[in-house]
Design a protein around this motif. Sequence first.
Motif, PDB file in Angstrom:
ATOM      1  N   SER A  37       0.980  -1.281  -0.004  1.00 54.06           N
ATOM      2  CA  SER A  37       0.119   0.046   0.044  1.00 54.06           C
ATOM      3  C   SER A  37       1.008   1.311  -0.019  1.00 54.06           C
ATOM      4  O   SER A  37       2.012   1.296   0.494  1.00 54.06           O
ATOM      5  N   LEU A  45      -3.504   3.808  -1.773  1.00 50.85           N
ATOM      6  CA  LEU A  45      -4.040   2.848  -2.632  1.00 50.85           C
ATOM      7  C   LEU A  45      -3.176   1.471  -2.232  1.00 50.85           C
ATOM      8  O   LEU A  45      -2.005   1.510  -2.144  1.00 50.85           O
ATOM      9  N   ARG A  90      -9.103   4.068  -6.494  1.00 54.40           N
ATOM     10  CA  ARG A  90      -9.612   4.796  -5.425  1.00 54.40           C
ATOM     11  C   ARG A  90     -11.137   4.107  -5.576  1.00 54.40           C
ATOM     12  O   ARG A  90     -11.908   4.157  -6.360  1.00 54.40           O
ATOM     13  N   SER A  95      -8.313  -0.075  -1.010  1.00 57.35           N
ATOM     14  CA  SER A  95      -7.925   1.385  -1.300  1.00 57.35           C
ATOM     15  C   SER A  95      -8.882   2.138  -0.523  1.00 57.35           C
ATOM     16  O   SER A  95      -9.968   1.738  -0.296  1.00 57.35           O
TER      17      SER A  95
END
Length: 309
Positions: A37, A45, A90, A95
């Motif tokens: 991430s 993300l 997104r 995320s």
Amino acid sequence: MNTFVRLFRRSAAVVVMLAALHATAQAAGNTQIQDHSADVNGVTLHYLQAGAGDALPVVLLHGYAETSHMWRPLMPKLAGTHVVIAPDLRGAGQSSKPDGGYDKKTLAQDIHALVQKLGYPKVRIVGHDIGLMVAYAYAAQYPDEVDSIVLMDAFLPGVGDWTHVWLLRDLWHFHFYGETPLKLVDGRERTYFEHFWNDFAADRTHSIPEADRRFYAKEYARPGGMRAGFEYFKAFEQDAKDFAGFAQTPLHMPMLVLSGEKAGGQFLIDQAKLVDTDVQGVIVKGSGHWLMEEAPEQTIPALVAFLDR
């Protein structure tokens, strides 16, 4: 002398064997898919990564009703020569799911910020469904940083006769957002997604596998997941304005378009030729929208050949 020669040969054989084992272990390491991430562009993300090599990195962007998970069958095929990065957009998967930023221009800026943070000045980029819109927005905003691009079965808002898709009656979900739709799908996420997985396939019995259906339904059931997913469609009017502007400056990098014979067909290929001067279009025979799942024997080799060239 003979004893010395025998010892030398045995030592050489051991060295060769160890080198082979090292190469095998390295190759296995390259194909191992790892979770990561990153905090970029105001969101976190989640992304999958695999591979190594001197070839340009490949970025894989998923569509709606799926996540980065959809690319797992493809990633090992590229990982021997490329770093392969597959983010959750997104609003999807693991995320962040903020209130806004679901226009494809902003989603592309998220991915660009991730690529920059990982230190890659130029990439090859692939997008399916909503992901193809993000891939195009990425290439249009950063053309000097994209070596080649693949668009896979959907359409480009704002380009050509795009309202032919917008107004199709079976695409009611474009306008399915707000308080009441969210209440209707709460706890029934899979029921809602069955419309996509079944009705957009050439054969609903040969579409998204059962295990993947369970996985995706669970991922979108995360807090804020369904609301964020609806925002992808709500943003189409803004996307159309942005893409109409982007199309005024044609792209020149190689573009591969893969479109399902029983889904987008020729439409996306024709759109692509309005935005890029170097388009190769391929109709995936017998397939509906879910190219990776419905026709992997056509889709994966086409992707690998294009991305490895």
